[in-house]
Design a protein around this motif. Structure first.
Motif, PDB file in Angstrom:
ATOM      1  N   ARG A 172      -0.258   7.732  15.767  1.00 56.11           N
ATOM      2  CA  ARG A 172      -0.003   9.120  15.359  1.00 56.11           C
ATOM      3  C   ARG A 172      -0.946  10.088  16.071  1.00 56.11           C
ATOM      4  O   ARG A 172      -0.544  11.199  16.433  1.00 56.11           O
ATOM      5  CB  ARG A 172      -0.139   9.286  13.840  1.00 56.11           C
ATOM      6  CG  ARG A 172       1.078   8.826  13.073  1.00 56.11           C
ATOM      7  CD  ARG A 172       1.147   9.422  11.668  1.00 56.11           C
ATOM      8  NE  ARG A 172      -0.012   9.130  10.852  1.00 56.11           N
ATOM      9  CZ  ARG A 172      -0.211   7.993  10.203  1.00 56.11           C
ATOM     10  NH1 ARG A 172       0.662   7.017  10.297  1.00 56.11           N
ATOM     11  NH2 ARG A 172      -1.292   7.823   9.454  1.00 56.11           N
ATOM     12  N   ARG A 176       0.458  13.061  18.396  1.00 51.02           N
ATOM     13  CA  ARG A 176       0.173  14.487  18.182  1.00 51.02           C
ATOM     14  C   ARG A 176      -0.361  15.148  19.446  1.00 51.02           C
ATOM     15  O   ARG A 176      -0.057  16.312  19.733  1.00 51.02           O
ATOM     16  CB  ARG A 176      -0.814  14.652  17.021  1.00 51.02           C
ATOM     17  CG  ARG A 176      -0.294  14.208  15.669  1.00 51.02           C
ATOM     18  CD  ARG A 176       0.856  15.055  15.149  1.00 51.02           C
ATOM     19  NE  ARG A 176       0.435  16.367  14.760  1.00 51.02           N
ATOM     20  CZ  ARG A 176      -0.008  16.707  13.543  1.00 51.02           C
ATOM     21  NH1 ARG A 176      -0.098  15.782  12.598  1.00 51.02           N
ATOM     22  NH2 ARG A 176      -0.346  17.948  13.263  1.00 51.02           N
ATOM     23  N   ASP A 194       3.940  21.836  15.563  1.00 53.99           N
ATOM     24  CA  ASP A 194       3.371  21.264  14.343  1.00 53.99           C
ATOM     25  C   ASP A 194       3.913  21.948  13.098  1.00 53.99           C
ATOM     26  O   ASP A 194       4.277  21.297  12.112  1.00 53.99           O
ATOM     27  CB  ASP A 194       1.848  21.392  14.367  1.00 53.99           C
ATOM     28  CG  ASP A 194       1.202  20.329  15.243  1.00 53.99           C
ATOM     29  OD1 ASP A 194       1.771  20.035  16.299  1.00 53.99           O
ATOM     30  OD2 ASP A 194       0.144  19.811  14.856  1.00 53.99           O
ATOM     31  N   LYS A 198       6.670  20.254  10.862  1.00 61.24           N
ATOM     32  CA  LYS A 198       5.847  19.758   9.749  1.00 61.24           C
ATOM     33  C   LYS A 198       5.221  18.400  10.083  1.00 61.24           C
ATOM     34  O   LYS A 198       5.344  17.427   9.335  1.00 61.24           O
ATOM     35  CB  LYS A 198       6.690  19.648   8.467  1.00 61.24           C
ATOM     36  CG  LYS A 198       7.373  20.939   8.046  1.00 61.24           C
ATOM     37  CD  LYS A 198       8.178  20.732   6.765  1.00 61.24           C
ATOM     38  CE  LYS A 198       8.898  21.988   6.317  1.00 61.24           C
ATOM     39  NZ  LYS A 198       9.700  21.772   5.092  1.00 61.24           N
ATOM     40  N   ASP A 200       2.306  17.156  10.055  1.00 57.69           N
ATOM     41  CA  ASP A 200       1.344  16.493   9.172  1.00 57.69           C
ATOM     42  C   ASP A 200       2.037  15.447   8.299  1.00 57.69           C
ATOM     43  O   ASP A 200       1.405  14.485   7.848  1.00 57.69           O
ATOM     44  CB  ASP A 200       0.628  17.510   8.277  1.00 57.69           C
ATOM     45  CG  ASP A 200      -0.402  18.323   9.043  1.00 57.69           C
ATOM     46  OD1 ASP A 200      -0.825  17.872  10.133  1.00 57.69           O
ATOM     47  OD2 ASP A 200      -0.790  19.400   8.557  1.00 57.69           O
ATOM     48  N   SER A 201       3.324  15.641   8.059  1.00 56.99           N
ATOM     49  CA  SER A 201       4.114  14.699   7.261  1.00 56.99           C
ATOM     50  C   SER A 201       5.161  13.993   8.118  1.00 56.99           C
ATOM     51  O   SER A 201       6.236  13.627   7.637  1.00 56.99           O
ATOM     52  CB  SER A 201       4.810  15.436   6.105  1.00 56.99           C
ATOM     53  OG  SER A 201       3.871  16.057   5.258  1.00 56.99           O
ATOM     54  N   CYS A 202       4.851  13.801   9.380  1.00 56.69           N
ATOM     55  CA  CYS A 202       5.835  13.246  10.315  1.00 56.69           C
ATOM     56  C   CYS A 202       6.350  11.874   9.858  1.00 56.69           C
ATOM     57  O   CYS A 202       5.638  11.100   9.230  1.00 56.69           O
ATOM     58  CB  CYS A 202       5.236  13.135  11.717  1.00 56.69           C
ATOM     59  SG  CYS A 202       3.894  11.936  11.862  1.00 56.69           S
TER      60      CYS A 202
END
Length: 340
Positions: A172, A176, A194, A198, A200-202
């Motif tokens: 991850r 990113r 991002d 979203k 952060d909750s990929c």
């Protein structure tokens, strides 16, 4: 279009292909029979991207790496990633842990028989239609696990959980940074991808494929031609050839990757988000007659509830949207359901 391979195995197909191969068969059982040209052209031109330069504070080095990444995404849809920072022993341990799963009894693996295309843990071998529209079985066993935003793992082998957690986090982080680089190449504002996707909750999914040796490799299909869903897929394997990539209508074999490298390819959702600038490319897996091949992929996508469509600044720049927006998980479910 997604691969014509069912993610849901029928109960009678749960007997693993590994067990079939180890039964000393001399010819391929009819339910696996799929006439197939397994030849591909050798290729040493798959782009190589140096992750350490892509993330460098040296502006000249980073600018050059960004240009190389953009060219790779436009021309190939695949690239080899080196100097990514994931330890080789981590990758090896994950391959070993995956093999341990495939060596479990059929009864143990049947606990994870698929009932839906997005079950959090799935084990089977999949099916596909042949030219007569009859369902046949792929010459592979798979294990599929959802890793993020919720982490799952089979109870056995016990060694798999910790290494899978560690690897998923490391992947991850690489993912990113690749997204940041792509956003910069697309001339989007920092943080735009991002926020919209979203991340952060990929959604992240692990897929391990076990391709046993086959006495007639040209009479079966490991994994049929397909494109991946998601944004980026990262792949490792046990060093045996088998993956083939379609480029300009021809199948190529990217078999000579540098040690401790990752093979990265673009998924359908990055094609959608980029409004077609970057294309998801067809690839397939063929088998051999002498040794088992193991491949592990990590699919990385948007958050399950994110709406994925062409980025608004790109639509404005291009003059029109080439794809319609859709909730990420809804679109994944549709893609996987339509694979057979």
């Amino acid at each position: 279009m997604a691969a014509p391979t069912s993610e849901v195995s029928h109960h009678q197909s749960i007997l693993s292909v590994k067990a079939v191969a180890e039964s000393c068969i001399q010819s391929v059982p009819s339910k696996y029979h799929f006439v197939n040209d397994i030849n591909g052209s050798p290729s040493d031109s798959i782009p190589i991207i140096d992750f350490s330069l892509l993330t460098s504070t040296n502006l000249h080095h980073r600018s050059k790496a960004l240009q190389e990444l953009d060219k790779a995404c436009v021309e190939w849809g695949f690239f080899v990633l080196v100097n990514h920072g994931i330890p080789e022993n981590t990758m090896r341990s994950l391959l070993d842990g995956s093999v341990e799963f495939f060596e479990l009894t059929n009864e143990e693996k049947q606990r994870y028989e698929p009932k839906g295309v997005l079950d959090p843990i799935m084990s089977g071998n999949g099916s596909m239609p042949n030219s007569e529209s009859h369902t046949i079985l792929a010459w592979r066993d798979f294990l599929k696990i959802n890793l993020h935003p919720t982490f799952y793992c089979p109870e056995k082998p016990e060694t798999l959980r910790d290494i899978l957690w560690d690897y998923s986090v490391r992947v991850r982080n690489v993912f990113r940074r690749l997204v940041e680089a792509v956003a910069e190449n697309l001339e989007l504002e920092q943080g735009y991808m991002d926020d919209v996707l979203k991340l952060d909750s990929c959604f992240q999914r692990f897929v391990a494929n076990y391709y046993p040796p086959c006495p007639q490799p040209d009479q079966v299909m490991g994994t049929p031609p397909h494109v991946d869903y998601g944004l980026f897929t990262l792949l490792i394997h046990n060093g045996l050839p088998g993956l083939q990539i379609q480029h300009n209508g021809e199948w190529f074999k990217p078999d000579h990757s540098p040690p401790n490298s990752l093979l990265v390819n673009i998924g359908q959702h990055l094609e959608i988000f980029s409004n077609g600038r970057y294309k998801a490319i067809k690839h397939r897996a063929v088998v051999n007659n002498h040794s088992p091949r193991i491949s592990i992929i990590i699919v990385n996508g948007a958050a399950p509830d994110a709406i994925v469509g062409p980025a608004a600044p790109l639509v404005e720049r291009d003059g029109r949207a080439l794809y319609r927006p859709m909730e990420f998980m809804e679109s994944v479910r549709a893609m996987l359901t339509n694979r057979y």
